[in-house]
Design a protein around this motif. Structure first.
Motif, PDB file in Angstrom:
ATOM      1  N   TYR A  62      59.624 -22.955  82.695  1.00  0.00           N
ATOM      2  CA  TYR A  62      61.020 -22.531  82.549  1.00  0.00           C
ATOM      3  C   TYR A  62      61.912 -23.308  83.520  1.00  0.00           C
ATOM      4  O   TYR A  62      62.984 -23.805  83.145  1.00  0.00           O
ATOM      5  N   PHE A  63      61.467 -23.377  84.765  1.00  0.00           N
ATOM      6  CA  PHE A  63      62.247 -24.040  85.814  1.00  0.00           C
ATOM      7  C   PHE A  63      62.483 -25.505  85.473  1.00  0.00           C
ATOM      8  O   PHE A  63      63.617 -26.007  85.535  1.00  0.00           O
ATOM      9  N   LEU A  64      61.429 -26.196  85.099  1.00  0.00           N
ATOM     10  CA  LEU A  64      61.560 -27.614  84.782  1.00  0.00           C
ATOM     11  C   LEU A  64      62.470 -27.839  83.577  1.00  0.00           C
ATOM     12  O   LEU A  64      63.335 -28.727  83.591  1.00  0.00           O
ATOM     13  N   ALA A  65      62.273 -27.043  82.544  1.00  0.00           N
ATOM     14  CA  ALA A  65      63.067 -27.217  81.327  1.00  0.00           C
ATOM     15  C   ALA A  65      64.556 -27.036  81.596  1.00  0.00           C
ATOM     16  O   ALA A  65      65.389 -27.845  81.144  1.00  0.00           O
ATOM     17  N   GLU A  66      64.915 -26.003  82.334  1.00  0.00           N
ATOM     18  CA  GLU A  66      66.331 -25.723  82.583  1.00  0.00           C
ATOM     19  C   GLU A  66      66.942 -26.751  83.529  1.00  0.00           C
ATOM     20  O   GLU A  66      68.099 -27.154  83.348  1.00  0.00           O
ATOM     21  N   TYR A 107      73.999 -18.394  96.590  1.00  0.00           N
ATOM     22  CA  TYR A 107      72.693 -17.850  96.226  1.00  0.00           C
ATOM     23  C   TYR A 107      72.703 -17.317  94.806  1.00  0.00           C
ATOM     24  O   TYR A 107      73.764 -17.033  94.230  1.00  0.00           O
ATOM     25  N   ALA A 108      71.485 -17.168  94.261  1.00  0.00           N
ATOM     26  CA  ALA A 108      71.301 -16.589  92.933  1.00  0.00           C
ATOM     27  C   ALA A 108      70.041 -15.739  92.944  1.00  0.00           C
ATOM     28  O   ALA A 108      69.061 -16.100  93.599  1.00  0.00           O
ATOM     29  N   ILE A 109      70.079 -14.628  92.263  1.00  0.00           N
ATOM     30  CA  ILE A 109      68.902 -13.776  92.126  1.00  0.00           C
ATOM     31  C   ILE A 109      68.076 -14.302  90.965  1.00  0.00           C
ATOM     32  O   ILE A 109      68.593 -14.528  89.867  1.00  0.00           O
ATOM     33  N   CYS A 110      66.780 -14.523  91.204  1.00  0.00           N
ATOM     34  CA  CYS A 110      65.946 -15.059  90.131  1.00  0.00           C
ATOM     35  C   CYS A 110      64.484 -14.704  90.320  1.00  0.00           C
ATOM     36  O   CYS A 110      63.904 -14.940  91.388  1.00  0.00           O
ATOM     37  N   ASP A 111      63.899 -14.145  89.286  1.00  0.00           N
ATOM     38  CA  ASP A 111      62.450 -13.988  89.155  1.00  0.00           C
ATOM     39  C   ASP A 111      62.009 -15.094  88.206  1.00  0.00           C
ATOM     40  O   ASP A 111      62.389 -15.096  87.027  1.00  0.00           O
ATOM     41  N   ILE A 112      61.219 -16.033  88.695  1.00  0.00           N
ATOM     42  CA  ILE A 112      60.868 -17.209  87.901  1.00  0.00           C
ATOM     43  C   ILE A 112      60.091 -16.858  86.639  1.00  0.00           C
ATOM     44  O   ILE A 112      60.018 -17.665  85.708  1.00  0.00           O
ATOM     45  N   THR A 113      59.505 -15.681  86.565  1.00  0.00           N
ATOM     46  CA  THR A 113      58.759 -15.302  85.362  1.00  0.00           C
ATOM     47  C   THR A 113      59.680 -14.901  84.214  1.00  0.00           C
ATOM     48  O   THR A 113      59.202 -14.686  83.099  1.00  0.00           O
ATOM     49  N   SER A 114      60.986 -14.813  84.467  1.00  0.00           N
ATOM     50  CA  SER A 114      61.970 -14.493  83.428  1.00  0.00           C
ATOM     51  C   SER A 114      62.740 -15.749  83.048  1.00  0.00           C
ATOM     52  O   SER A 114      63.497 -16.288  83.859  1.00  0.00           O
ATOM     53  N   HIS A 115      62.561 -16.211  81.829  1.00  0.00           N
ATOM     54  CA  HIS A 115      63.281 -17.415  81.396  1.00  0.00           C
ATOM     55  C   HIS A 115      64.788 -17.192  81.468  1.00  0.00           C
ATOM     56  O   HIS A 115      65.551 -18.082  81.860  1.00  0.00           O
ATOM     57  N   GLU A 116      65.223 -16.012  81.108  1.00  0.00           N
ATOM     58  CA  GLU A 116      66.651 -15.680  81.142  1.00  0.00           C
ATOM     59  C   GLU A 116      67.219 -15.803  82.554  1.00  0.00           C
ATOM     60  O   GLU A 116      68.307 -16.348  82.747  1.00  0.00           O
ATOM     61  N   GLN A 117      66.463 -15.313  83.533  1.00  0.00           N
ATOM     62  CA  GLN A 117      66.942 -15.389  84.913  1.00  0.00           C
ATOM     63  C   GLN A 117      66.929 -16.823  85.432  1.00  0.00           C
ATOM     64  O   GLN A 117      67.799 -17.221  86.214  1.00  0.00           O
ATOM     65  N   VAL A 118      65.951 -17.610  85.029  1.00  0.00           N
ATOM     66  CA  VAL A 118      65.910 -19.011  85.439  1.00  0.00           C
ATOM     67  C   VAL A 118      67.108 -19.769  84.870  1.00  0.00           C
ATOM     68  O   VAL A 118      67.763 -20.550  85.573  1.00  0.00           O
ATOM     69  N   THR A 119      67.422 -19.506  83.612  1.00  0.00           N
ATOM     70  CA  THR A 119      68.586 -20.136  82.986  1.00  0.00           C
ATOM     71  C   THR A 119      69.862 -19.775  83.732  1.00  0.00           C
ATOM     72  O   THR A 119      70.702 -20.637  84.025  1.00  0.00           O
ATOM     73  N   ALA A 120      70.007 -18.490  84.059  1.00  0.00           N
ATOM     74  CA  ALA A 120      71.198 -18.029  84.775  1.00  0.00           C
ATOM     75  C   ALA A 120      71.276 -18.644  86.174  1.00  0.00           C
ATOM     76  O   ALA A 120      72.364 -18.987  86.652  1.00  0.00           O
ATOM     77  N   MET A 121      70.128 -18.779  86.841  1.00  0.00           N
ATOM     78  CA  MET A 121      70.096 -19.372  88.176  1.00  0.00           C
ATOM     79  C   MET A 121      70.604 -20.815  88.149  1.00  0.00           C
ATOM     80  O   MET A 121      71.426 -21.214  88.988  1.00  0.00           O
TER      81      MET A 121
END
Length: 272
Positions: free
Chosen positions: A118-122, A57-71
């Motif tokens: 963000y999701f699509l790009a990463e 699992y990964a913690i992610c708020d999709i509104t944060s680009h940084e968190q999406v990248t980390a996910m």
């Protein structure tokens, strides 16, 4: 016999609520042989569920680009690559256009458009960087973008925008073996909609709109996603509608829903 996703690594975002559509999808992927990373905002439930399906699992708020990248990095580092990525996040805000606040509109755009970008790009970057290149990306949308329903302007507008983003990814990155599609359920019983299903007469307003005679389930949606995730689907840039034909007849409108609820309440009072 090997499962349909044997040897694949999958990421499912939005799986932090027990029994929701994302969890049903992630569980099916795991049952079909995939190693699945589930993501969302609630760590306790994600940890429990990931252990249940033998994933991560990964913690992610999709509104944060940084968190999406980390996910995405967590998913690729954990299982070596990213073959399937599903975004099942959303906010079913019901509010008339003229009553929508600036804050609500900003939140909706952040969640259902910017976050999707963000999701699509990463995910695209991860799928382009691996060997062999390629993968299947899915965005969960809604039948309401084709079969309009009242008081959903911000929801429908951003979901349509996300569908356009999927189409551009399909067009631009198909050369790298990347498929991108939308999956559009209709009115589905789930933890998010459980309160609605308790309203007498509400479901009755929707039932005549389904040519196949029943509402779609989360399992119906998950099986459509499984097909798109598999190597069987030579499909990209499409909006798959696993909703029993609702878009042929359209959603009921507010006046229809009010009439159905009113009739159910009147019948209950008469029986009482």
């Amino acid at each position: 016999m090997a499962g349909r996703l044997e040897g694949k690594s999958a990421l499912v975002l939005g799986a932090a609520s027990q029994g929701n559509m994302a969890q049903v999808t992630a569980k099916l992927f795991a049952d079909e042989g995939a190693k699945v990373t589930v993501a969302g905002r609630k760590e306790e439930e994600l940890k429990r569920f990931s252990e249940e399906i033998g994933g991560a699992y990964a913690i992610c708020d999709i509104t944060s680009h940084e968190q999406v990248t980390a996910m995405v990095k967590t998913a690729t580092d954990g299982f070596g690559r990213l073959d399937v990525a599903v975004n099942a996040t959303g906010w079913g805000l019901v509010k008339p256009t003229i009553e929508l606040t600036d804050e609500e509109l900003d939140d909706m755009v952040a969640l259902q458009f910017k976050g999707v970008h963000y999701f699509l790009a990463e995910c695209v970057k991860a799928m382009m960087a691996q060997d062999p290149q390629g993968g299947s990306i899915m965005q969960f949308s809604s039948a309401t973008t084709k079969a309009l329903i009242n008081n959903h302007a911000a929801y429908i507008g951003t979901k349509r925008g996300a569908e356009a983003l999927i189409e551009t990814v399909a067009n631009d990155y198909g050369q790298y073996g990347i498929k991108a599609n939308t999956v559009s359920p209709a009115f589905t019983e789930s933890p998010m909609t459980s309160d609605s299903f308790q309203v007498p007469g509400l479901v009755d307003a929707f039932m005549p709109k389904y040519p196949l005679g029943r509402l779609n389930t989360s399992d119906d949606v998950a099986r459509a996603a499984l097909w798109l995730a598999s190597d069987e689907a030579f499909v990209t840039g499409q909006n798959i509608q696993p909703n029993g034909g609702l878009t042929l007849r359209g959603n009921p409108q507010a006046v229809d829903i009010e009439a159905s609820i009113g009739a159910a309440m009147a019948a209950a009072q008469a029986d009482g």
